[in-house]
Design an enzyme around this catalytic site. Structure first.
Site, PDB file in Angstrom:
ATOM      1  CB  ILE A  76      -7.497   4.180  -0.499  1.00 52.27           C
ATOM      2  CG1 ILE A  76      -6.485   3.475  -1.412  1.00 52.27           C
ATOM      3  CG2 ILE A  76      -6.960   4.289   0.924  1.00 52.27           C
ATOM      4  CD1 ILE A  76      -5.163   4.204  -1.555  1.00 52.27           C
ATOM      5  CG  ASP A 118      -6.105  -0.593 -10.373  1.00 52.93           C
ATOM      6  OD1 ASP A 118      -5.577  -1.569  -9.781  1.00 52.93           O
ATOM      7  OD2 ASP A 118      -5.710   0.562 -10.226  1.00 52.93           O
ATOM      8  CG  HIS A 178      -7.842   0.304  -5.021  1.00 53.15           C
ATOM      9  ND1 HIS A 178      -7.534   1.536  -4.482  1.00 53.15           N
ATOM     10  CD2 HIS A 178      -6.885   0.055  -5.956  1.00 53.15           C
ATOM     11  CE1 HIS A 178      -6.445   2.014  -5.081  1.00 53.15           C
ATOM     12  NE2 HIS A 178      -6.032   1.139  -5.966  1.00 53.15           N
ATOM     13  N   GLY A 229      -7.067   6.220  -7.459  1.00 51.48           N
ATOM     14  CA  GLY A 229      -6.839   7.600  -7.876  1.00 51.48           C
ATOM     15  C   GLY A 229      -7.479   7.905  -9.214  1.00 51.48           C
TER      16      GLY A 229
END
Length: 285
Positions: A207, A187, A192, A210
């Site tokens: 962040i 990802d 991120h 998830g």
């Protein structure tokens, strides 16, 4: 309309060949924080090739593919990527994932729900190897601003928390560099990793993925409630309820509902238990 529901549901399934080896599995586990303490026998099951087992959530990164990307590139769907969020994730395990393997994964839009101000696209992916089915994943893609087309709202999936104290309360720290390591499993979203991109998206800093919180939570519950045995997991689902930042701490509350189900709630300790994962259920033997 950006989403043509009939066309999306009628689209031919997309097929992709997946392959992985022990290094992919070890990298994924390290991205979840495995390996501390490095010589702990329980951690070596995630890090040492001679003792390696595969956490079932590896299905979300096997082959380096991204389910969200597949879901929004389907015929009948033309949406603004800035409006797309990963809403929920579910995995059903048909048998343990091998340490090294090759599989054919077939993906298709299973449903499109109308949530009023948003649409929810459900992408179903099924993987099988020469010995038969391995896993089935349902990825829910939340698209802001695309609701209101008169479709079905979809089934209710909310889980009320038990009205008692949890059986376990676990805390798992997130390293400052954890998102940088986790993203190597496939990802590459700059949200991120790139502070400038994160600010454009409305965040003070990058962040955590998830799906990294998702994997960390499963590992914590397997290690403490299932004797560290990943083969006992039969299913795992969650709703992504909020963000968490590298450097923060996950607080994982777990309730044993019956002999085969564990309900989980995950929050961010440093932000007054702000929600991270909700409606989370692990099914096991």
């Amino acid at each position: 309309m950006p989403i043509d529901v009939a066309k999306a549901l009628a689209a031919e399934p997309a097929t992709v060949e997946l392959c992985w080896g022990h290094k992919d599995v070890q990298l994924y586990h390290l991205g979840l924080g495995a390996g501390a303490p490095a010589t702990d026998p329980g951690e070596l099951r995630y890090t040492l090739e001679s003792k390696l087992q595969v956490l079932p959530s590896f299905a979300t990164v096997a082959g380096g593919g991204m389910a969200i990307a597949g879901g929004i590139s389907t015929s009948g769907i033309d949406v603004d990527l800035a409006a797309v969020l990963h809403g929920a994730q579910a995995i059903e395990l048909h048998r343990p994932i091998p340490v090294s393997g090759a599989a054919t994964q077939t993906s298709k839009i299973a449903a499109v729900y109308d949530k009023g101000k948003a649409a929810v696209i459900v992408l179903r992916s099924a993987a099988a190897d020469a010995d038969g089915p391995l896993w089935t994943c349902d990825t829910q893609i939340f698209v802001r601003g695309e609701g209101g087309f008169g479709g079905e709202r979809g089934p209710a999936s909310r889980l009320d928390l038990p009205e008692r104290e949890p059986d376990r309360v676990l805390e798992r720290p997130i390293r400052e560099d954890q998102a940088l390591l986790y993203r190597l499993s496939g990802d590459w979203n700059p949200l991120h990793a790139d502070p400038e991109f994160a600010k454009l998206a409305g965040f003070d800093k990058p962040i955590l993925h998830g799906l990294c919180s998702y994997g960390m939570t499963l590992k914590a519950v397997v290690d403490t409630a299932l004797d560290g045995d990943v083969t006992r997991v039969r299913g795992y689902r969650t709703r992504f309820a909020g963000i968490v930042f590298p450097g923060e701490t996950l607080r994982i509350r777990a309730w044993q509902l019956d002999p085969g189900r564990i309900q989980v709630s995950v929050t961010a300790v440093e932000r007054d238990d702000a929600p991270v994962l909700a409606d989370t259920l692990i099914e096991h033997t």
